[in-house]
Design a protein around this motif. Structure first.
Motif, PDB file in Angstrom:
ATOM      1  N   VAL A 397      -4.419  -1.605  -7.147  1.00  0.00           N
ATOM      2  CA  VAL A 397      -5.426  -0.617  -6.768  1.00  0.00           C
ATOM      3  C   VAL A 397      -5.882   0.122  -8.024  1.00  0.00           C
ATOM      4  O   VAL A 397      -5.095   0.386  -8.929  1.00  0.00           O
ATOM      5  CB  VAL A 397      -4.852   0.373  -5.726  1.00  0.00           C
ATOM      6  CG1 VAL A 397      -3.633   1.100  -6.262  1.00  0.00           C
ATOM      7  CG2 VAL A 397      -5.917   1.373  -5.276  1.00  0.00           C
ATOM      8  N   LYS A 398      -7.168   0.437  -8.077  1.00  0.00           N
ATOM      9  CA  LYS A 398      -7.713   1.211  -9.188  1.00  0.00           C
ATOM     10  C   LYS A 398      -7.289   2.668  -9.058  1.00  0.00           C
ATOM     11  O   LYS A 398      -7.233   3.218  -7.957  1.00  0.00           O
ATOM     12  CB  LYS A 398      -9.251   1.125  -9.197  1.00  0.00           C
ATOM     13  CG  LYS A 398      -9.799  -0.247  -9.576  1.00  0.00           C
ATOM     14  CD  LYS A 398      -9.669  -0.475 -11.073  1.00  0.00           C
ATOM     15  CE  LYS A 398     -10.365  -1.755 -11.495  1.00  0.00           C
ATOM     16  NZ  LYS A 398     -10.263  -1.985 -12.956  1.00  0.00           N
ATOM     17  N   LEU A 399      -7.000   3.299 -10.204  1.00  0.00           N
ATOM     18  CA  LEU A 399      -6.504   4.673 -10.198  1.00  0.00           C
ATOM     19  C   LEU A 399      -7.296   5.534 -11.170  1.00  0.00           C
ATOM     20  O   LEU A 399      -7.535   5.140 -12.305  1.00  0.00           O
ATOM     21  CB  LEU A 399      -5.020   4.707 -10.593  1.00  0.00           C
ATOM     22  CG  LEU A 399      -4.049   3.944  -9.693  1.00  0.00           C
ATOM     23  CD1 LEU A 399      -2.671   3.894 -10.331  1.00  0.00           C
ATOM     24  CD2 LEU A 399      -3.972   4.597  -8.319  1.00  0.00           C
ATOM     25  N   GLU A 400      -7.666   6.722 -10.704  1.00  0.00           N
ATOM     26  CA  GLU A 400      -8.261   7.740 -11.560  1.00  0.00           C
ATOM     27  C   GLU A 400      -7.162   8.759 -11.837  1.00  0.00           C
ATOM     28  O   GLU A 400      -6.757   9.499 -10.939  1.00  0.00           O
ATOM     29  CB  GLU A 400      -9.448   8.416 -10.866  1.00  0.00           C
ATOM     30  CG  GLU A 400     -10.189   9.417 -11.719  1.00  0.00           C
ATOM     31  CD  GLU A 400     -11.145   8.777 -12.710  1.00  0.00           C
ATOM     32  OE1 GLU A 400     -11.609   9.491 -13.620  1.00  0.00           O
ATOM     33  OE2 GLU A 400     -11.433   7.569 -12.569  1.00  0.00           O
ATOM     34  N   ARG A 440      -6.041  11.043   0.598  1.00  0.00           N
ATOM     35  CA  ARG A 440      -7.151  10.617  -0.251  1.00  0.00           C
ATOM     36  C   ARG A 440      -8.297  10.140   0.632  1.00  0.00           C
ATOM     37  O   ARG A 440      -8.210  10.141   1.861  1.00  0.00           O
ATOM     38  CB  ARG A 440      -6.681   9.502  -1.184  1.00  0.00           C
ATOM     39  CG  ARG A 440      -5.475   9.875  -2.048  1.00  0.00           C
ATOM     40  CD  ARG A 440      -5.832  10.894  -3.111  1.00  0.00           C
ATOM     41  NE  ARG A 440      -6.750  10.335  -4.081  1.00  0.00           N
ATOM     42  CZ  ARG A 440      -6.370   9.638  -5.151  1.00  0.00           C
ATOM     43  NH1 ARG A 440      -5.082   9.440  -5.390  1.00  0.00           N
ATOM     44  NH2 ARG A 440      -7.262   9.159  -6.003  1.00  0.00           N
ATOM     45  N   SER A 441      -9.363   9.712  -0.003  1.00  0.00           N
ATOM     46  CA  SER A 441     -10.526   9.241   0.748  1.00  0.00           C
ATOM     47  C   SER A 441     -10.168   7.982   1.535  1.00  0.00           C
ATOM     48  O   SER A 441      -9.204   7.281   1.225  1.00  0.00           O
ATOM     49  CB  SER A 441     -11.671   8.940  -0.218  1.00  0.00           C
ATOM     50  OG  SER A 441     -11.346   7.826  -1.042  1.00  0.00           O
ATOM     51  N   GLU A 443     -11.753   5.248   1.571  1.00  0.00           N
ATOM     52  CA  GLU A 443     -11.931   4.085   0.706  1.00  0.00           C
ATOM     53  C   GLU A 443     -10.697   3.856  -0.156  1.00  0.00           C
ATOM     54  O   GLU A 443     -10.209   2.716  -0.281  1.00  0.00           O
ATOM     55  CB  GLU A 443     -13.163   4.273  -0.174  1.00  0.00           C
ATOM     56  CG  GLU A 443     -13.435   3.095  -1.105  1.00  0.00           C
ATOM     57  CD  GLU A 443     -14.656   3.323  -1.980  1.00  0.00           C
ATOM     58  OE1 GLU A 443     -14.997   2.412  -2.762  1.00  0.00           O
ATOM     59  OE2 GLU A 443     -15.259   4.412  -1.897  1.00  0.00           O
ATOM     60  N   HIS A 444     -10.171   4.943  -0.757  1.00  0.00           N
ATOM     61  CA  HIS A 444      -8.985   4.800  -1.599  1.00  0.00           C
ATOM     62  C   HIS A 444      -7.775   4.380  -0.768  1.00  0.00           C
ATOM     63  O   HIS A 444      -6.971   3.542  -1.200  1.00  0.00           O
ATOM     64  CB  HIS A 444      -8.684   6.107  -2.325  1.00  0.00           C
ATOM     65  CG  HIS A 444      -7.492   6.027  -3.225  1.00  0.00           C
ATOM     66  ND1 HIS A 444      -7.544   5.470  -4.482  1.00  0.00           N
ATOM     67  CD2 HIS A 444      -6.202   6.423  -3.045  1.00  0.00           C
ATOM     68  CE1 HIS A 444      -6.341   5.521  -5.038  1.00  0.00           C
ATOM     69  NE2 HIS A 444      -5.512   6.098  -4.183  1.00  0.00           N
ATOM     70  N   THR A 445      -7.646   4.954   0.426  1.00  0.00           N
ATOM     71  CA  THR A 445      -6.533   4.591   1.298  1.00  0.00           C
ATOM     72  C   THR A 445      -6.578   3.114   1.648  1.00  0.00           C
ATOM     73  O   THR A 445      -5.547   2.411   1.613  1.00  0.00           O
ATOM     74  CB  THR A 445      -6.567   5.443   2.589  1.00  0.00           C
ATOM     75  OG1 THR A 445      -6.420   6.820   2.241  1.00  0.00           O
ATOM     76  CG2 THR A 445      -5.457   5.037   3.542  1.00  0.00           C
ATOM     77  N   ASP A 447      -8.030   0.724  -0.082  1.00  0.00           N
ATOM     78  CA  ASP A 447      -7.735  -0.039  -1.298  1.00  0.00           C
ATOM     79  C   ASP A 447      -6.233  -0.034  -1.589  1.00  0.00           C
ATOM     80  O   ASP A 447      -5.666  -1.053  -2.021  1.00  0.00           O
ATOM     81  CB  ASP A 447      -8.497   0.555  -2.492  1.00  0.00           C
ATOM     82  CG  ASP A 447      -9.991   0.305  -2.420  1.00  0.00           C
ATOM     83  OD1 ASP A 447     -10.404  -0.573  -1.639  1.00  0.00           O
ATOM     84  OD2 ASP A 447     -10.736   0.993  -3.138  1.00  0.00           O
ATOM     85  N   TRP A 448      -5.594   1.122  -1.387  1.00  0.00           N
ATOM     86  CA  TRP A 448      -4.155   1.256  -1.633  1.00  0.00           C
ATOM     87  C   TRP A 448      -3.363   0.307  -0.720  1.00  0.00           C
ATOM     88  O   TRP A 448      -2.458  -0.398  -1.170  1.00  0.00           O
ATOM     89  CB  TRP A 448      -3.748   2.707  -1.391  1.00  0.00           C
ATOM     90  CG  TRP A 448      -2.306   3.043  -1.616  1.00  0.00           C
ATOM     91  CD1 TRP A 448      -1.271   2.775  -0.773  1.00  0.00           C
ATOM     92  CD2 TRP A 448      -1.742   3.713  -2.746  1.00  0.00           C
ATOM     93  NE1 TRP A 448      -0.093   3.237  -1.292  1.00  0.00           N
ATOM     94  CE2 TRP A 448      -0.357   3.815  -2.508  1.00  0.00           C
ATOM     95  CE3 TRP A 448      -2.268   4.243  -3.916  1.00  0.00           C
ATOM     96  CZ2 TRP A 448       0.514   4.441  -3.415  1.00  0.00           C
ATOM     97  CZ3 TRP A 448      -1.402   4.863  -4.809  1.00  0.00           C
ATOM     98  CH2 TRP A 448      -0.039   4.948  -4.566  1.00  0.00           C
ATOM     99  N   ARG A 506      -1.679   6.603   4.800  1.00  0.00           N
ATOM    100  CA  ARG A 506      -1.417   5.750   3.643  1.00  0.00           C
ATOM    101  C   ARG A 506       0.039   5.260   3.651  1.00  0.00           C
ATOM    102  O   ARG A 506       0.321   4.126   3.287  1.00  0.00           O
ATOM    103  CB  ARG A 506      -1.739   6.502   2.354  1.00  0.00           C
ATOM    104  CG  ARG A 506      -1.755   5.647   1.108  1.00  0.00           C
ATOM    105  CD  ARG A 506      -2.730   6.177   0.063  1.00  0.00           C
ATOM    106  NE  ARG A 506      -2.632   7.590  -0.183  1.00  0.00           N
ATOM    107  CZ  ARG A 506      -2.189   8.138  -1.330  1.00  0.00           C
ATOM    108  NH1 ARG A 506      -1.787   7.344  -2.312  1.00  0.00           N
ATOM    109  NH2 ARG A 506      -2.162   9.436  -1.496  1.00  0.00           N
TER     110      ARG A 506
END
Length: 573
Positions: A397-400, A440-441, A443-445, A447-448, A506
Motif C-alpha cells: 500500500v502507498k503511504l504518505e 483513514r479515508s 480509499e486508503h482503507t 488499498d490497505w 481497517r
C-alpha cells in the motif's frame, strides 16, 4: 529535535523549552559572523576607506563569501526539506541562508541606501504584504522551510532595505506607531514566554487540546509576562550604568547566568524524584502466568502499584532496541531503506542454532513483539530473524508519511529488499502486523486491505507460512505520562475496548484479507483487554511504553501464549 523529527519512536509531547533551538542558531551566528568578517572576507589596511591605517573590510570579498554560503545553504535546505523536513527545519546548515540574507543587507547597507528608488514606500508596503501573506499561506502541511521560507525572509529584507535611507510611508503610518514600537520592544520576551505557556496551559485547564478561548487566554498571559519582564528586568538591567559603561561586566554576568542555568537544569534532572506508585505491592506478573485472568483482575486497579515494572521513569527505554543487544540496528528509521545498520548483521535472536526459522517483519508494532519471540525461540528452539522499519508495514500500500510529510519512498525500497531476504532465507514462518491508529479515508482503507491480501498471497506463493498478529490496542495518550500525573487514580489512563480498537473497519478487513490469502491470524486481544476495558497495568507490569507500543517487560510475559499459537504453524505437535 532534528533527529527526533525523523525518529518514529521519539516522544510525542512537546518540551516547554524546545523553541530555544532558534536562539541556538542565533548564537551560532554571533560566533561565526565576526570570524567570517575577519578571516574569510579579506581584512586589509585601507587608508582610503578607514583613514589613519585603521582596518577595513572588503565588501566585495564578504559578499562573495556570504553569498556563496547563503546559496549553498538554501540549496541544501530545499533538498533536505524534500528528504526529511524536520532536519531541514532545525539544523543550522539548512537555515544559515536566512541569516546570510540579513548579513548581505547589512554589508551592503550603504550602497543600498544610495539607491533612491529603493527608499520608497512601495517596497516597504510590499514587504509587509509578503510577510502577512506568508503568515496565512504557510501552514502545518507546507514543506517548510524549503522554498516557502523565501516569503518571510524576502519580505523582511524588503522592509529593512526600504528604510535604510529615509522614513517611508509604511513607517509613518504603521511601523513608527506606539503600538508597533511597543510590540517590537517586547518581541524577544514574547518569543521566550509564549511557547512555555502554550505547552503548560493544557495541564492548567486539564484538557488534551486547548479551545479557542483557552488559547487566547494563554496568548494574553504570554503578552502580559513579556511586558512585565521587559519593564521589571530586561530594560532596567540593560540600562544599568555599571554594565553599559563597562561592557566586560555584561559579558561576565551573562557567562555566570549561563553556567548557573545549566547547573540548575542538571541538578533538577539529578535530584527530582522519579514518580513512584502509591498503591500496594502487586503480584508479580511472569511468563507462564494466566495473563487473561490477570487482565481481568487488574481492570479494577485504581492506584499505581509500588512495585511497578518497568518504573515509570524507565518506561520509554523498555523497548526491544534497548533490552536486546543489536536489535535496534535491525529496526530501521524513517529515512533508512536498508535492512540493517550493518549490512553484514544477521539480525538473529532466539536460538541461533534452531531448526526452524521464524522471520518477524513489519513496522514498529511488529518490532514490539521481538522480546516475545526471542523468549519463545530460546524456549522452543526457534531461530528468530527480525527486519522491521518504522511506520512501514509490509502490506502493498502507498503511504504518505506524516513526519516526513511526503510519499514514503524509503518504505517501498525497504519492502523489496525484505522480500529478497525472505526468498534468500526460506523461513518456516513469517510473522507480521501493522499499526492501525485513527480511521483513514475509504480509499486508503480499501488499498490497505487489498495490499494485505497481495503480500500474503505473494509470500504463500513462495511456499512461506504467514501469521498475521492482530494489532494491539491504541490507548491514544502517552500512558507513562498519564500514570505519572495520576498515581492515585489511574482509571482515566486506560481506554474502553471500543475506543482502543481504533479503525475497526481497517482492522477486521486486514485480518479477513490475510485469512483469505492463506495466513493464520493470531489475535492477542484477550491477553490485553477484558470485554469492556484495556487496562494499562496488569498485576505489577506496565503494559505500554507510550500510546500504543508494548513494554518489553510485558511482551516477554506473552511468550508462552505466542509460542503455543506459532508451534502448530511450524508443523510441530
Amino acid at each position: 529535535m532534528a533527529v527526533e523529527g525523523v525518529d518514529y519512536g521519539a516522544a510525542e509531547s512537546s518540551s516547554a523549552f524546545q523553541h530555544f533551538w532558534s536562539l541556538a542558531i542565533e548564537e551560532q551566528f554571533y560566533l561565526v559572523w565576526p570570524v567570517l568578517v575577519l578571516a574569510a572576507s579579506g581584512v586589509w589596511w585601507s587608508r582610503r576607506r578607514s583613514g589613519g591605517g585603521q582596518p577595513g573590510v572588503s565588501r566585495v570579498g564578504l559578499n562573495l563569501v556570504v553569498g556563496a554560503g547563503g546559496v549553498a545553504s538554501f540549496v541544501f535546505g530545499v533538498h533536505q526539506t524534500q528528504v526529511a523536513q524536520s532536519l531541514a527545519y532545525f539544523v543550522t546548515p539548512a537555515r544559515a541562508w536566512e541569516l546570510a540574507a540579513g548579513g548581505l543587507v547589512a554589508v551592503n547597507a550603504g550602497w543600498l541606501a544610495r539607491r533612491s528608488w529603493l527608499g520608497r514606500g512601495w517596497l516597504a508596503w510590499s514587504g509587509l504584504v509578503v510577510i502577512a501573506v506568508s503568515a496565512v499561506v504557510i501552514t502545518e502541511s507546507s514543506a517548510f522551510p524549503g522554498y516557502w521560507a523565501l516569503l518571510p525572509v524576502g519580505g523582511t529584507c524588503m522592509v529593512v532595505v526600504a528604510g535604510l535611507s529615509r522614513a517611508t510611508s509604511a513607517e509613518r503610518v504603521l511601523l513608527a506607531q506606539p503600538l508597533s514600537q511597543g510590540l517590537g520592544k517586547i518581541s524577544y520576551g514574547l518569543y521566550l514566554w509564549h511557547w512555555p505557556l502554550l505547552v503548560l496551559a493544557p495541564y492548567y485547564f486539564q484538557t488534551e487540546s486547548l479551545s479557542l478561548t483557552q488559547s487566547v487566554v494563554a496568548a494574553g498571559m504570554s503578552l502580559w509576562a513579556a511586558i512585565m519582564s521587559y519593564v521589571v528586568l530586561e530594560d532596567p538591567v540593560r540600562s544599568l550604568p555599571s554594565l553599559s559603561q563597562r561592557p566586560w561586566r555584561g559579558v561576565v554576568l551573562g557567562t555566570v547566568l549561563v553556567f548557573l542555568s545549566a547547573g540548575t537544569a542538571s541538578a533538577a534532572f539529578r535530584f527530582v524524584p522519579d514518580p513512584r506508585g502509591t498503591g500496594a505491592t502487586a503480584e508479580v506478573l511472569a511468563a507462564g502466568s494466566d495473563i487473561g485472568q490477570a487482565v481481568q483482575e487488574s481492570a479494577a486497579m485504581i492506584q499505581v502499584p509500588s512495585n511497578l515494572s518497568p518504573a515509570l521513569s524507565e518506561a520509554t527505554k523498555d523497548e526491544p532496541g534497548t533490552v536486546l543487544g543489536g536489535a535496534g540496528d535491525c529496526h530501521m528509521n524513517l529515512t533508512d531503506a536498508e535492512l540493517s545498520v550493518d549490512p553484514a548483521q544477521d539480525c538473529v535472536f532466539g536460538d541461533p542454532h534452531g531448526a526452524e526459522t521464524v522471520m518477524l517483519v513489519g513496522d514498529s508494532h511488529a518490532f514490539q513483539w521481538l522480546p516475545t519471540l526471542d523468549s519463545a525461540g530460546k524456549e522452543r528452539g526457534w531461530r528468530i530473524v527480525v527486519h522491521t522499519k518504522a511506520a512501514c508495514p509490509i502490506f502493498d500500500v502507498k503511504l504518505e508519511n506524516t513526519q516526513l510529510k511526503r510519499d514514503y519512498a524509503e518504505c517501498y525500497s525497504w519492502r523489496e529488499r525484505l522480500m529478497g531476504k525472505v526468498t534468500e532465507l526460506e523461513p518456516d514462518l513469517v510473522v507480521t502486523t501493522g499499526a492501525v491508529f485513527n480511521p483513514r479515508s475509504e480509499e486508503h482503507t480499501a488499498d490497505w486491505i487489498a495490499g494485505t491480501g497481495r503480500v500474503v498471497s505473494r509470500l504463500r506463493a513462495g511456499g512461506v507460512a504467514v501469521a498475521l498478529v492482530a494489532d494491539t490496542p491504541y490507548q491514544r495518550k502517552d500512558v507513562p505520562k498519564c500514570l505519572s500525573e495520576n498515581l492515585s487514580d489511574i482509571r482515566g489512563c486506560s481506554r474502553s475496548v471500543e475506543s482502543a480498537m481504533s479503525d475497526p473497519q481497517r482492522r477486521t478487513g486486514m485480518e479477513s484479507a490475510a485469512k483469505q490469502a492463506g495466513a493464520t491470524v493470531i489475535n492477542p486481544l484477550g491477553q490485553m483487554c477484558t470485554q469492556q476495558q484495556c487496562p494499562v497495568i496488569v498485576e505489577n507490569t506496565l503494559v505500554y511504553r507510550d500510546n500504543s507500543h508494548l513494554t518489553a517487560t510485558f511482551a516477554r510475559t506473552l511468550a508462552p501464549y505466542m509460542a503455543d499459537k506459532i508451534e502448530p504453524l511450524l508443523g510441530r505437535d
